[in-house]
Design an enzyme around this catalytic site. Structure first.
Site, PDB file in Angstrom:
ATOM      1  CG  HIS A   1     -41.886  -8.315 -48.040  1.00  0.00           C
ATOM      2  ND1 HIS A   1     -42.357  -7.921 -46.820  1.00  0.00           N
ATOM      3  CD2 HIS A   1     -42.013  -9.671 -48.055  1.00  0.00           C
ATOM      4  CE1 HIS A   1     -42.756  -8.973 -46.127  1.00  0.00           C
ATOM      5  NE2 HIS A   1     -42.567 -10.047 -46.855  1.00  0.00           N
TER       6      HIS A   1
ATOM      7  NE  ARG B   1     -39.709 -21.200 -47.524  1.00  0.00           N
ATOM      8  CZ  ARG B   1     -40.953 -20.759 -47.566  1.00  0.00           C
ATOM      9  NH1 ARG B   1     -41.497 -20.442 -48.720  1.00  0.00           N
ATOM     10  NH2 ARG B   1     -41.656 -20.627 -46.464  1.00  0.00           N
TER      11      ARG B   1
ATOM     12  CD  GLU C   1     -39.305 -12.112 -45.971  1.00  0.00           C
ATOM     13  OE1 GLU C   1     -39.366 -13.264 -45.530  1.00  0.00           O
ATOM     14  OE2 GLU C   1     -40.224 -11.268 -45.831  1.00  0.00           O
TER      15      GLU C   1
ATOM     16  CG  ASN D   1     -35.641 -22.103 -44.516  1.00  0.00           C
ATOM     17  OD1 ASN D   1     -36.013 -21.561 -43.487  1.00  0.00           O
ATOM     18  ND2 ASN D   1     -36.356 -22.088 -45.627  1.00  0.00           N
TER      19      ASN D   1
ATOM     20  CG  HIS E   1     -42.637 -12.718 -64.213  1.00  0.00           C
ATOM     21  ND1 HIS E   1     -43.670 -13.261 -64.944  1.00  0.00           N
ATOM     22  CD2 HIS E   1     -42.730 -11.378 -64.388  1.00  0.00           C
ATOM     23  CE1 HIS E   1     -44.346 -12.289 -65.536  1.00  0.00           C
ATOM     24  NE2 HIS E   1     -43.803 -11.120 -65.204  1.00  0.00           N
TER      25      HIS E   1
ATOM     26  CD  GLU F   1     -42.070  -9.077 -68.047  1.00  0.00           C
ATOM     27  OE1 GLU F   1     -42.449  -8.820 -69.194  1.00  0.00           O
ATOM     28  OE2 GLU F   1     -42.857  -9.300 -67.098  1.00  0.00           O
TER      29      GLU F   1
END
Length: 131
Positions: A6, A10, A53, A57, A72, A122
């Site tokens: 993964h 954030r 993922e 927060n 990217h 992309e």
């Protein structure tokens, strides 16, 4: 041998991020782990075990600063022209289609799109190196 599983990013607004990744790339939630201060949301396309993922927060109020080190993520599609048109129809604000050439030959045909937090993705035509 290590196997990539993964990539974490954030995000500020969980709902906006989920809407974008679901509409843009057909990613589905595979796990949603809630903690008192944050959530980890794993997204995957049915064709691949690799996950994105999303880390949320809960106390974060300001957008994240991406800095100049992030590059990217990349995905491949069967028809980049059709995907570009679909992104425009969905109002996902794709960048222009580009032909990346080397020694006069097209290495890749692609466009970039930014998610709601500014992360670049992309979108590459399947074929050649990106088979």
């Amino acid at each position: 041998m290590a196997k990539p599983v993964h990539s974490m990013i954030r995000v500020l607004d969980e709902a906006r991020a989920l809407d974008f990744y679901q509409r843009a790339f057909g990613l589905e939630i595979t796990d949603n782990l809630r903690f008192p201060d944050f959530a980890l949301i794993y997204l995957r396309h049915p064709s691949s075990p690799f996950e994105v993922e999303l880390t949320v927060n809960f106390d974060r109020k300001e957008p994240y600063t991406l800095g100049d080190g992030y590059g990217h993520l990349a995905v491949i599609v069967d028809d980049v022209d059709a995907e570009h048109a679909r992104f425009e129809k969905e109002k996902l604000s794709p960048g222009p289609l580009r032909d990346f050439k080397h020694d006069g030959k097209t290495l890749a045909r692609f466009f970039f799109v930014s998610d709601p937090d500014g992360y670049k993705i992309e979108v590459i035509q399947r074929g050649g190196r990106f088979g």
